[in-house]
Design a protein around this motif. Structure first.
Motif, mmCIF file in Angstrom:
data_model
loop_
_atom_site.group_PDB
_atom_site.id
_atom_site.type_symbol
_atom_site.label_atom_id
_atom_site.label_comp_id
_atom_site.label_asym_id
_atom_site.label_seq_id
_atom_site.Cartn_x
_atom_site.Cartn_y
_atom_site.Cartn_z
ATOM 1 N N SER A 168 -5.702 7.282 4.933
ATOM 2 C CA SER A 168 -6.022 7.153 3.496
ATOM 3 C C SER A 168 -6.576 8.476 3.068
ATOM 4 O O SER A 168 -7.434 9.025 4.035
ATOM 5 N N GLY A 177 3.573 -1.494 4.114
ATOM 6 C CA GLY A 177 4.079 -0.026 3.657
ATOM 7 C C GLY A 177 3.930 0.863 4.813
ATOM 8 O O GLY A 177 4.467 1.987 4.607
ATOM 9 N N SER A 187 0.892 -1.144 -0.034
ATOM 10 C CA SER A 187 0.062 -0.115 -0.048
ATOM 11 C C SER A 187 0.897 1.207 0.097
ATOM 12 O O SER A 187 1.923 1.266 0.611
ATOM 13 N N ARG A 188 0.297 2.288 -0.587
ATOM 14 C CA ARG A 188 1.198 3.422 -0.670
ATOM 15 C C ARG A 188 0.709 4.317 0.713
ATOM 16 O O ARG A 188 -0.583 4.665 0.575
ATOM 17 N N CYS A 219 6.868 7.815 7.026
ATOM 18 C CA CYS A 219 5.252 7.392 7.015
ATOM 19 C C CYS A 219 4.640 8.430 7.839
ATOM 20 O O CYS A 219 5.214 8.719 9.069
ATOM 21 N N THR A 227 3.380 10.119 3.367
ATOM 22 C CA THR A 227 4.456 10.346 4.019
ATOM 23 C C THR A 227 4.610 11.935 4.065
ATOM 24 O O THR A 227 4.125 12.811 3.681
#
Length: 340
Positions: A304, A48, A2-3, A16, A6
């Motif tokens: 998210s 991630g 997952s991205r 992150c 950051t």
């Protein structure tokens, strides 16, 4: 993978927005199997969540990270992880030799050639040798031993004092949650004006800010408050307004969570991530114990871009938090609970 969003600190380190906190391996939360802890770290990285937060006083935390780092290198994998540690010295003369020795010890434990980020903590403001230590840390940063020079649990007054001496501070790690909103009183404004990120802990109150405690009787016993985190943040809830008001907060959070199809923890984390000057939220990881990693999905959901709290969400939450006690007046500025 997952991205995960950051943020870039002042010295260029990209981390992150949700960090993996390693206080939970310090021993204050129960026995930890180091081998299983290393294995669990890979689960976070695969998801991630590649940034880990530890300290030289968190028991075997630096060594566990070092084992993970070593395994990644020996297997030929580029883990691409970021490691933030803390330097928490005992009061003593802060000459360069003492400071450099401590950093080299952390580097050896973590099996790194330089430190991504050193977060400095000092117990007693009356002992002004913290300025000596920071001077040496700044010199070592200029020499390439440290990328980011940061603080842990410093108040706004000392933050101003340190930066006025020309010492560049990348971040300050402080407690910040729906329960403890002291950073909003003074610190956020100063940090925004000086490009200092807040790295926040206690955001989930050790797990108390979750559905698990909604509608439940107030915990008192050691069996119920079975980790150092639960005990610590239950005390904070007592100071803030007590269990009944806390239940009202959980109801408000659950209302928002249902609206957004997520957990109470995700809403609580998102609220803090959205605050001015907050770069990162630290979520504790019980690495090496049963159930470790269960909250990964909550962490991913909280950061998210699809999770956007509405004005209605914030108003419902504020209707509860505005009834709480003023922790700034009761405790003092960020970190004062460690010095009073």
């Amino acid at each position: 993978m997952s991205r995960v969003p950051t943020v870039r600190l002042a010295g260029g380190l990209e981390v992150c927005r949700v960090l993996n906190g390693m206080w939970q391996v310090s021993g204050a939360h129960g026995a930890v199997d180091a081998t299983k802890a290393v294995e669990a770290m890979q689960v976070y990285v695969d998801a991630g969540l590649t940034t880990f937060d530890m300290a030289d006083i968190y028991g075997p935390a630096e060594e566990i990270f070092g084992r993970f780092n070593s395994q990644c290198k020996s297997s030929g994998k580029d883990a691409a992880v970021q490691s933030l540690t803390k330097y928490v010295p005992r009061p003593e003369p802060m000459n360069r030799k003492v400071v450099e020795k401590a950093l080299c010890r952390s580097m050896s434990r973590m099996q790194v050639d330089r430190l991504d980020c050193v977060q400095f903590h000092w117990w007693d403001y009356k002992d002004k040798r913290y300025l000596d230590a920071l001077g040496h840390l700044s010199d070592l940063q200029q020499e390439g031993l440290i990328q980011e020079l940061s603080l842990t649990n410093f108040d706004t007054q000392r933050l101003e004092e340190i930066t006025s001496r020309g010492i560049r501070i990348s971040s300050n790690q402080v407690q910040y949650s729906l329960i403890d909103q002291r950073p909003a009183a003074k610190m956020e404004k100063f940090c925004l004006a000086n490009n200092i990120q807040l790295l926040t802990y206690g955001t989930l109150a050790g797990g108390l800010l979750s559905e698990r405690y909604l509608g439940k009787a107030e915990p008192h016993s050691r069996a119920e408050l079975y980790t150092a985190s639960l005990s610590k943040y239950k005390n904070m809830i007592n100071s803030w307004g007590g269990w009944s008001l806390f239940q009202d907060l959980l109801v408000a959070l659950e209302t928002s969570a249902r609206r957004h199809d997520c957990s109470v923890a995700s809403v609580a984390t998102r609220y803090v991530l959205d605050r001015p000057a907050v770069g990162v939220v630290i979520v504790g990881c019980r690495l090496g114990v049963a159930g470790a990693g269960q909250h990964i999905s909550d962490s991913l959901r909280s950061c998210s871009p699809d999770l956007k709290l509405t004005a209605e969400d914030r108003a419902t939450i504020a209707a509860v938090t505005q009834r709480s006690r003023d922790l700034m007046a009761l405790i003092g500025d960020c970190g004062d609970e460690y010095r009073n």
